[in-house]
Enzyme design. Sequence first.
Site, PDB file in Angstrom:
ATOM      1  N   GLY A 184       0.838  -1.207   0.000  1.00 29.23           N
ATOM      2  CA  GLY A 184       0.000   0.000   0.000  1.00 29.23           C
ATOM      3  C   GLY A 184       0.867   1.250   0.000  1.00 29.23           C
ATOM      4  O   GLY A 184       1.825   1.333   0.769  1.00 29.23           O
ATOM      5  N   THR A 189      17.872   8.341  -3.465  1.00 28.06           N
ATOM      6  CA  THR A 189      18.511   8.603  -4.763  1.00 28.06           C
ATOM      7  C   THR A 189      19.615   9.650  -4.623  1.00 28.06           C
ATOM      8  O   THR A 189      20.754   9.443  -5.071  1.00 28.06           O
ATOM      9  CB  THR A 189      17.446   9.098  -5.782  1.00 28.06           C
ATOM     10  N   ARG A 247       1.155  -5.149  -5.333  1.00 28.21           N
ATOM     11  CA  ARG A 247       1.306  -6.322  -4.459  1.00 28.21           C
ATOM     12  C   ARG A 247       1.456  -7.493  -5.425  1.00 28.21           C
ATOM     13  O   ARG A 247       0.499  -7.897  -6.055  1.00 28.21           O
ATOM     14  CB  ARG A 247       0.076  -6.514  -3.574  1.00 28.21           C
ATOM     15  N   SER A 248       2.699  -8.012  -5.564  1.00 32.29           N
ATOM     16  CA  SER A 248       2.979  -9.003  -6.605  1.00 32.29           C
ATOM     17  C   SER A 248       2.766 -10.442  -6.128  1.00 32.29           C
ATOM     18  O   SER A 248       3.412 -10.890  -5.180  1.00 32.29           O
ATOM     19  CB  SER A 248       4.437  -8.847  -7.080  1.00 32.29           C
ATOM     20  N   GLY A 294       5.905  -2.095   3.707  1.00 34.82           N
ATOM     21  CA  GLY A 294       5.508  -2.619   5.012  1.00 34.82           C
ATOM     22  C   GLY A 294       5.918  -4.072   5.172  1.00 34.82           C
ATOM     23  O   GLY A 294       6.829  -4.550   4.481  1.00 34.82           O
ATOM     24  N   ASP A 295       5.218  -4.796   6.041  1.00 35.84           N
ATOM     25  CA  ASP A 295       5.686  -6.139   6.397  1.00 35.84           C
ATOM     26  C   ASP A 295       5.684  -7.130   5.226  1.00 35.84           C
ATOM     27  O   ASP A 295       6.620  -7.915   5.079  1.00 35.84           O
ATOM     28  CB  ASP A 295       4.945  -6.707   7.619  1.00 35.84           C
ATOM     29  N   SER A 304       6.152  -6.459   2.076  1.00 34.00           N
ATOM     30  CA  SER A 304       7.279  -6.085   1.202  1.00 34.00           C
ATOM     31  C   SER A 304       8.600  -6.549   1.802  1.00 34.00           C
ATOM     32  O   SER A 304       9.504  -6.994   1.086  1.00 34.00           O
ATOM     33  CB  SER A 304       7.330  -4.565   1.033  1.00 34.00           C
ATOM     34  N   THR A 308       4.385   2.770   5.468  1.00 34.62           N
ATOM     35  CA  THR A 308       3.005   2.277   5.526  1.00 34.62           C
ATOM     36  C   THR A 308       2.220   3.194   6.452  1.00 34.62           C
ATOM     37  O   THR A 308       2.750   3.628   7.481  1.00 34.62           O
ATOM     38  CB  THR A 308       2.915   0.829   6.043  1.00 34.62           C
ATOM     39  N   ASP A 332      -0.051   2.277   8.286  1.00 37.57           N
ATOM     40  CA  ASP A 332      -0.545   1.493   9.428  1.00 37.57           C
ATOM     41  C   ASP A 332       0.286   1.622  10.712  1.00 37.57           C
ATOM     42  O   ASP A 332      -0.185   1.289  11.792  1.00 37.57           O
ATOM     43  CB  ASP A 332      -0.622   0.006   9.058  1.00 37.57           C
ATOM     44  N   ASP A 343       2.617  -0.251  11.765  1.00 39.62           N
ATOM     45  CA  ASP A 343       2.591  -1.551  12.431  1.00 39.62           C
ATOM     46  C   ASP A 343       3.910  -2.326  12.302  1.00 39.62           C
ATOM     47  O   ASP A 343       3.902  -3.557  12.320  1.00 39.62           O
ATOM     48  CB  ASP A 343       1.433  -2.401  11.880  1.00 39.62           C
ATOM     49  N   ARG A 376     -17.939  15.684  12.974  1.00 39.14           N
ATOM     50  CA  ARG A 376     -18.387  16.109  14.313  1.00 39.14           C
ATOM     51  C   ARG A 376     -19.362  17.292  14.206  1.00 39.14           C
ATOM     52  O   ARG A 376     -20.357  17.347  14.917  1.00 39.14           O
ATOM     53  CB  ARG A 376     -17.146  16.475  15.139  1.00 39.14           C
ATOM     54  N   MET A 415      -8.585   2.758   8.225  1.00 37.67           N
ATOM     55  CA  MET A 415      -7.788   1.594   7.809  1.00 37.67           C
ATOM     56  C   MET A 415      -7.084   0.944   8.991  1.00 37.67           C
ATOM     57  O   MET A 415      -6.907   1.551  10.045  1.00 37.67           O
ATOM     58  CB  MET A 415      -6.787   2.006   6.736  1.00 37.67           C
ATOM     59  N   ARG A 462      -6.052  -3.295   8.960  1.00 31.82           N
ATOM     60  CA  ARG A 462      -6.574  -4.662   8.883  1.00 31.82           C
ATOM     61  C   ARG A 462      -6.191  -5.472  10.104  1.00 31.82           C
ATOM     62  O   ARG A 462      -6.966  -6.253  10.632  1.00 31.82           O
ATOM     63  CB  ARG A 462      -5.983  -5.366   7.651  1.00 31.82           C
ATOM     64  N   SER A 507     -24.479  13.824  20.660  1.00 31.09           N
ATOM     65  CA  SER A 507     -23.847  13.364  19.414  1.00 31.09           C
ATOM     66  C   SER A 507     -22.554  12.656  19.771  1.00 31.09           C
ATOM     67  O   SER A 507     -21.916  13.003  20.762  1.00 31.09           O
ATOM     68  CB  SER A 507     -23.542  14.545  18.493  1.00 31.09           C
ATOM     69  N   GLN A 525      -7.228   8.132   3.198  1.00 30.06           N
ATOM     70  CA  GLN A 525      -6.153   8.092   4.206  1.00 30.06           C
ATOM     71  C   GLN A 525      -4.790   7.831   3.596  1.00 30.06           C
ATOM     72  O   GLN A 525      -3.752   8.073   4.219  1.00 30.06           O
ATOM     73  CB  GLN A 525      -6.444   6.979   5.230  1.00 30.06           C
TER      74      GLN A 525
HETATM   75  O1  F6P Z   1      -1.326  -1.752   4.540  1.00 28.78           O
HETATM   76  C1  F6P Z   1      -1.831  -0.513   4.258  1.00 28.78           C
HETATM   77  C2  F6P Z   1      -3.303  -0.562   4.005  1.00 28.78           C
HETATM   78  O2  F6P Z   1      -3.698   0.767   3.732  1.00 28.78           O
HETATM   79  C3  F6P Z   1      -4.176  -1.171   5.107  1.00 28.78           C
HETATM   80  O3  F6P Z   1      -4.448  -0.311   6.193  1.00 28.78           O
HETATM   81  C4  F6P Z   1      -5.415  -1.539   4.341  1.00 28.78           C
HETATM   82  O4  F6P Z   1      -6.125  -2.542   5.003  1.00 28.78           O
HETATM   83  C5  F6P Z   1      -4.845  -2.014   3.038  1.00 28.78           C
HETATM   84  O5  F6P Z   1      -3.610  -1.346   2.875  1.00 28.78           O
HETATM   85  C6  F6P Z   1      -5.715  -1.775   1.833  1.00 28.78           C
HETATM   86  O6  F6P Z   1      -5.067  -2.277   0.703  1.00 28.78           O
HETATM   87  P1  F6P Z   1      -5.554  -2.082  -0.798  1.00 28.78           P
HETATM   88  O7  F6P Z   1      -5.324  -0.642  -1.165  1.00 28.78           O
HETATM   89  O8  F6P Z   1      -4.707  -2.999  -1.587  1.00 28.78           O
HETATM   90  O9  F6P Z   1      -6.991  -2.413  -0.800  1.00 28.78           O
END
Ligand code: F6P
Length: 327
Positions: free
Chosen positions: A15, A28, A76-77, A106-107, A109, A130, A132, A134, A159, A174, A176, A220, A259
């Site tokens: 992502g 670079t 994402r290959s 991220g993880d 990759s 990333t 996330d 994470d 709000r 986001m 997951r 609210s 996001q």
């Molecule tokens: O890993 C980053 C992320 O943005 C996650 O938070 C999200 O769940 C996922 O990628 C969404 O991936 P895609 O854009 O491939 O649907």
Amino acid sequence: MSVEINNIAILTSGGDAPGMNAAIRAVTRTALYHGKKVFGVYRGYEGMIEDDLLELSTAHVKNILAQGGTFLKSARSKEFRTHDGRAKAAANLKKRNIDALVVIGGDGSFTGALKLADEHNIRVIGVPGTIDNDLFGTDYTIGYDTATNTVIESVDKIRDTASSHNRLFLVEVMGRDTGYIAASTGLATGALGIILPEQKITFDDLFRDLRNAQANKKTSNIIMVAEGNHLGDVFDISLAIKKEFPSIDVKVTTLGHTQRGGSPSTNDRVLASVLGYYAIKGLMNGEEKVMVGMINQKVVYIPLSEAISKTTNLDEEMLTIAKILAT
Ligand code: F6P
């Protein structure tokens, strides 16, 4: 230990995240400054397999510092998850005498990078990119700060209308597997509830919080919901609330890929520039199979194997503070 490296490849994978361009620019320009050749790989590992590489000059990375996304593009290959795919990719690097690879991602990759390094003896270094946040081994990942700023800007707007109409909004963000975005933006926007993948909260817990809010005459409310939470799909959560509280007017907003876009914040530009610079310095000093990160304002090199397998626990205190302040 200093190591002879002449040709370096760089790619972005998984992502995308705001600040990836700033990291590409830093890698670079640092490499060129030290007399190395740099090859940009388009579309992550997909482009490496298809031999879609371009030698980068300093001009290729001009005016990208402030741009969101990644000009090298990302993917994402599936093929790179196979032995054959990685062999094709490695052959394309070797025919150009590429000695080292910088992977911004991220993880997932980094898992691929580690396999490439182990199977084909290519020096790899990871730069955490990333939204996330994470990855173990860095306080922040590139993109997280911008993404959370995007979230709070939207939630502040939600709000306003929530308050005008006395409504409850469930805002899906986001995450997951982890709820860093939901947790920090929940605290930053005064959300009544934060529903995360890391916590096994029940509908009873949620309903109790809503009853307390009613008792406190809150008219609210905002509840932040991370994608991968255990209660389920955000629309199903909204139906369950409507059933239990017919008088509450519940709405759902999914912030989705907003996001992931946008010009990177100051923090992300600085982090990306520093980590990109130290990725090259690390490679020149013999670092390999590591991720460059920043912990307590210090640059660190953490084994990739740890960055992908260990987790930084969510700050429970942050959640407690958010709960107390939202009552
Ligand atoms: O890993 C980053 C992320 O943005 C996650 O938070 C999200 O769940 C996922 O990628 C969404 O991936 P895609 O854009 O491939 O649907």
